[in-house]
Design a protein around this motif. Structure first.
Motif, mmCIF file in Angstrom:
data_model
loop_
_atom_site.group_PDB
_atom_site.id
_atom_site.type_symbol
_atom_site.label_atom_id
_atom_site.label_comp_id
_atom_site.label_asym_id
_atom_site.label_seq_id
_atom_site.Cartn_x
_atom_site.Cartn_y
_atom_site.Cartn_z
ATOM 1 N N ASP A 75 0.845 -1.187 0.000
ATOM 2 C CA ASP A 75 0.000 0.000 0.000
ATOM 3 C C ASP A 75 0.887 1.245 0.000
ATOM 4 O O ASP A 75 2.103 1.156 -0.229
ATOM 5 C CB ASP A 75 -0.946 -0.028 1.210
ATOM 6 C CG ASP A 75 -0.226 -0.154 2.555
ATOM 7 O OD1 ASP A 75 1.020 0.015 2.616
ATOM 8 O OD2 ASP A 75 -0.909 -0.412 3.560
ATOM 9 N N ALA A 76 0.300 2.402 0.271
ATOM 10 C CA ALA A 76 1.061 3.663 0.270
ATOM 11 C C ALA A 76 2.166 3.643 1.327
ATOM 12 O O ALA A 76 3.277 4.137 1.086
ATOM 13 C CB ALA A 76 0.123 4.839 0.498
ATOM 14 N N TRP A 77 1.883 3.080 2.498
ATOM 15 C CA TRP A 77 2.889 2.977 3.549
ATOM 16 C C TRP A 77 4.069 2.135 3.061
ATOM 17 O O TRP A 77 5.225 2.510 3.249
ATOM 18 C CB TRP A 77 2.271 2.358 4.808
ATOM 19 C CG TRP A 77 3.211 2.281 5.962
ATOM 20 C CD1 TRP A 77 3.378 3.220 6.939
ATOM 21 C CD2 TRP A 77 4.121 1.219 6.278
ATOM 22 N NE1 TRP A 77 4.341 2.804 7.840
ATOM 23 C CE2 TRP A 77 4.808 1.570 7.440
ATOM 24 C CE3 TRP A 77 4.431 0.007 5.676
ATOM 25 C CZ2 TRP A 77 5.777 0.762 8.028
ATOM 26 C CZ3 TRP A 77 5.399 -0.811 6.259
ATOM 27 C CH2 TRP A 77 6.051 -0.423 7.423
ATOM 28 N N ALA A 97 -5.254 6.145 10.336
ATOM 29 C CA ALA A 97 -6.334 5.245 9.902
ATOM 30 C C ALA A 97 -6.242 4.907 8.414
ATOM 31 O O ALA A 97 -6.709 3.851 7.989
ATOM 32 C CB ALA A 97 -7.689 5.870 10.216
ATOM 33 N N LYS A 98 -5.620 5.770 7.640
ATOM 34 C CA LYS A 98 -5.487 5.522 6.202
ATOM 35 C C LYS A 98 -4.571 4.342 5.900
ATOM 36 O O LYS A 98 -4.686 3.729 4.841
ATOM 37 C CB LYS A 98 -4.946 6.774 5.494
ATOM 38 C CG LYS A 98 -5.909 7.936 5.492
ATOM 39 C CD LYS A 98 -5.254 9.169 4.887
ATOM 40 C CE LYS A 98 -6.154 10.393 5.027
ATOM 41 N NZ LYS A 98 -5.475 11.626 4.587
ATOM 42 N N VAL A 99 -3.668 4.015 6.816
ATOM 43 C CA VAL A 99 -2.684 2.960 6.527
ATOM 44 C C VAL A 99 -2.626 1.834 7.561
ATOM 45 O O VAL A 99 -2.076 0.780 7.259
ATOM 46 C CB VAL A 99 -1.265 3.550 6.330
ATOM 47 C CG1 VAL A 99 -1.201 4.435 5.099
ATOM 48 C CG2 VAL A 99 -0.803 4.304 7.553
ATOM 49 N N PHE A 100 -3.179 2.044 8.742
ATOM 50 C CA PHE A 100 -3.111 1.011 9.774
ATOM 51 C C PHE A 100 -4.514 0.560 10.175
ATOM 52 O O PHE A 100 -5.270 1.319 10.771
ATOM 53 C CB PHE A 100 -2.363 1.509 11.015
ATOM 54 C CG PHE A 100 -0.918 1.838 10.753
ATOM 55 C CD1 PHE A 100 -0.053 0.884 10.236
ATOM 56 C CD2 PHE A 100 -0.423 3.102 11.018
ATOM 57 C CE1 PHE A 100 1.273 1.192 9.985
ATOM 58 C CE2 PHE A 100 0.900 3.410 10.778
ATOM 59 C CZ PHE A 100 1.755 2.447 10.257
ATOM 60 N N PRO A 101 -4.857 -0.697 9.877
ATOM 61 C CA PRO A 101 -6.196 -1.177 10.209
ATOM 62 C C PRO A 101 -6.470 -1.220 11.710
ATOM 63 O O PRO A 101 -7.630 -1.202 12.125
ATOM 64 C CB PRO A 101 -6.246 -2.580 9.605
ATOM 65 C CG PRO A 101 -4.900 -2.898 9.098
ATOM 66 C CD PRO A 101 -4.069 -1.665 9.148
#
Length: 162
Positions: A75-77, A97-101
């Motif tokens: 993903d972006a991370w 929150a955009k990268v860590f569920p």
């Protein structure tokens, strides 16, 4: 840098005697606490062949234990940390929150900002140092301190841990 001399000297003494991953990463955590601060501190190892990451050290074993692995997410991370070998910095829970569920758990621990620092040895990303704290905590001056004081000791801790 001279304001952190004692913290660096304590890290130097601790890492000189470290014989295992826990001792090495505990020394690194102490250096982070003394120079930058982090409510939550973890170190993740990376195995790209198996496409998994493993939490090798944690300051919060109850909420973030060291057991088990998790799959690498592309993903972006991943692009920032793995491909570009850059620090990932997020200073709000919305950005986390955009990268860590698991952002809900992160938030419940009072953490709304994060720095993920890639640890690269021999041209290979071997792990990440993960520092989390309150909203807006990792402003540019703290990230600069991480670059100046934590990057090289993190590599040394990773070598000892291997």
């Amino acid at each position: 840098m001279t304001e952190h001399f004692e913290a660096v000297a304590r890290f130097d003494a601790a890492i000189a005697n470290a014989k295992d991953a826990d001792t090495a990463f505990a020394a690194l955590q102490a250096l982070v606490q003394a120079t930058v601060g982090a409510k939550l501190f973890t170190y993740m190892t990376v195995d790209m062949e198996a496409e998994v990451a493993r939490r090798a050290y944690t300051s919060d074993p109850e909420n973030y234990p060291t057991s088990g692995t998790k799959p690498i997410r592309y993903d972006a991370w991943f692009d920032i940390v793995h491909k570009q070998r850059q620090y990932f910095v997020a200073n709000t829970i919305a950005d986390i929150a955009k990268v860590f569920p698991d952002y809900g758990l992160i938030n419940s621990l009072g953490c709304q900002s994060v720095v993920n620092m890639p640890v690269v040895l021999g041209g290979e990303l071997v792990g990440t140092v993960n520092m989390l704290d309150v909203d807006g905590y990792y402003a540019p001056e703290r990230v600069r301190t991480i670059r100046e004081l934590i990057a090289v000791p993190a590599k040394l801790a990773a070598v000892v841990a291997r």
